[in-house]
Design a protein around this motif. Structure first.
Motif, short mmCIF file in Angstrom:
data_model
loop_
_atom_site.label_atom_id
_atom_site.label_comp_id
_atom_site.label_asym_id
_atom_site.label_seq_id
_atom_site.Cartn_x
_atom_site.Cartn_y
_atom_site.Cartn_z
N ILE A 24 -20.71 75.39 107.83
CA ILE A 24 -21.96 75.09 107.13
C ILE A 24 -21.86 75.58 105.68
N GLN A 25 -21.29 76.74 105.49
CA GLN A 25 -21.11 77.27 104.13
C GLN A 25 -20.24 76.34 103.29
N SER A 26 -19.24 75.71 103.92
CA SER A 26 -18.38 74.79 103.17
C SER A 26 -19.16 73.57 102.69
N PHE A 27 -20.17 73.14 103.45
CA PHE A 27 -21.01 72.04 103.01
C PHE A 27 -21.78 72.43 101.75
N LEU A 28 -22.24 73.67 101.70
CA LEU A 28 -22.94 74.14 100.52
C LEU A 28 -22.03 74.07 99.30
N ASN A 29 -20.78 74.44 99.47
CA ASN A 29 -19.83 74.37 98.36
C ASN A 29 -19.63 72.94 97.89
N GLN A 30 -19.72 71.98 98.81
CA GLN A 30 -19.56 70.57 98.45
C GLN A 30 -20.73 70.06 97.61
N VAL A 31 -21.89 70.69 97.75
CA VAL A 31 -23.07 70.26 96.99
C VAL A 31 -22.80 70.30 95.50
N TYR A 32 -22.06 71.31 95.06
CA TYR A 32 -21.80 71.47 93.63
C TYR A 32 -20.90 70.37 93.07
N LEU A 33 -20.23 69.64 93.94
CA LEU A 33 -19.31 68.59 93.50
C LEU A 33 -19.96 67.21 93.48
N ILE A 34 -21.19 67.12 93.95
CA ILE A 34 -21.86 65.82 94.04
C ILE A 34 -22.29 65.35 92.66
N ASN A 35 -22.04 64.07 92.42
CA ASN A 35 -22.55 63.45 91.19
C ASN A 35 -22.88 61.99 91.50
N GLY A 36 -23.49 61.33 90.54
CA GLY A 36 -23.88 59.94 90.71
C GLY A 36 -25.33 59.76 90.32
N SER A 37 -25.87 58.60 90.67
CA SER A 37 -27.28 58.33 90.39
C SER A 37 -28.15 59.19 91.31
N LEU A 38 -29.43 59.27 90.99
CA LEU A 38 -30.36 60.06 91.80
C LEU A 38 -30.33 59.62 93.25
N ASP A 39 -30.34 58.31 93.49
CA ASP A 39 -30.31 57.80 94.86
C ASP A 39 -29.00 58.15 95.56
N GLU A 40 -27.88 58.06 94.84
CA GLU A 40 -26.58 58.42 95.42
C GLU A 40 -26.53 59.91 95.76
N ILE A 41 -27.06 60.73 94.87
CA ILE A 41 -27.08 62.17 95.12
C ILE A 41 -27.93 62.49 96.34
N ARG A 42 -29.11 61.86 96.44
CA ARG A 42 -29.97 62.06 97.61
C ARG A 42 -29.24 61.70 98.90
#
Length: 178
Positions: A24-42
């Motif tokens: 679960i902690q690794s998923f949190l680390n992946q959050v910082y790598l997310i980019n794109g449009s608002l809908d893609e990020i959601r």
């Protein structure tokens, strides 16, 4: 969720809990790598949240006494754990609604839960960070042998009162400690 599993791993030394909280902690680390449009990020955030929830609830079940029949989170579940979680989240929901309104925010203007007419989507977003209060409080009660009384498919009054007072007590203790 990761924090709750970590806490119980430290107390029980059940190896599966350590793996779960680290995943679960690794998923949190992946959050910082997310980019794109608002809908893609959601969409990406919702996907990570769903994967984390799947891990969390299967391991929450490991900590729950077997006789309660809890296998995983199901909002429509009729087992005492799911019914208690639903009731507890209702208590928490009302506290979150009140806090948002007192802060002058519109409970209907959400971020993760996209605005839907008549739906308090900001409350749905806001409550997420506090769900552990209900999860922890109920897990503690269950592990100490408490079981809600179910009558005609509903949690009986004294059990609802126990859930509400336990959650309220936890929140009050947290407020006074700060």
């Amino acid at each position: 969720q990761a924090g709750l599993l970590k806490r119980y791993y430290q107390n029980t030394r059940i190896p599966e809990l350590k793996n779960a909280y680290m995943d679960i902690q690794s998923f949190l680390n992946q959050v910082y790598l997310i980019n794109g449009s608002l809908d893609e990020i959601r969409d990406k955030l919702r996907s990570l949240e769903a994967r984390a929830a799947q891990i969390y609830w299967s391991h929450y079940a490991l900590l729950t006494p077997r006789e309660l029949g809890f296998e995983s989170r199901d909002q429509d579940g009729e087992d005492p754990v799911n019914m208690s979680l639903n009731y507890g989240y209702g208590v928490l929901y009302s506290e979150c609604w009140k806090a948002l309104v007192l802060a002058g925010l519109d409970p209907y203007a959400g971020y993760m839960h996209v605005d839907r007419s008549g739906k308090p989507t900001l409350v749905f977003d806001f409550i997420e960070q506090f769900r552990f209060i209900v999860d922890y409080t109920l897990l503690k009660l269950f592990r100490y042998g408490w079981k809600p009384q179910i009558l005609n498919g509903f949690i009986e009054y004294s059990s609802r009162a126990k859930i509400a007072s336990s959650i309220t007590e936890f929140m009050e203790n947290e407020r006074t400690m700060r």
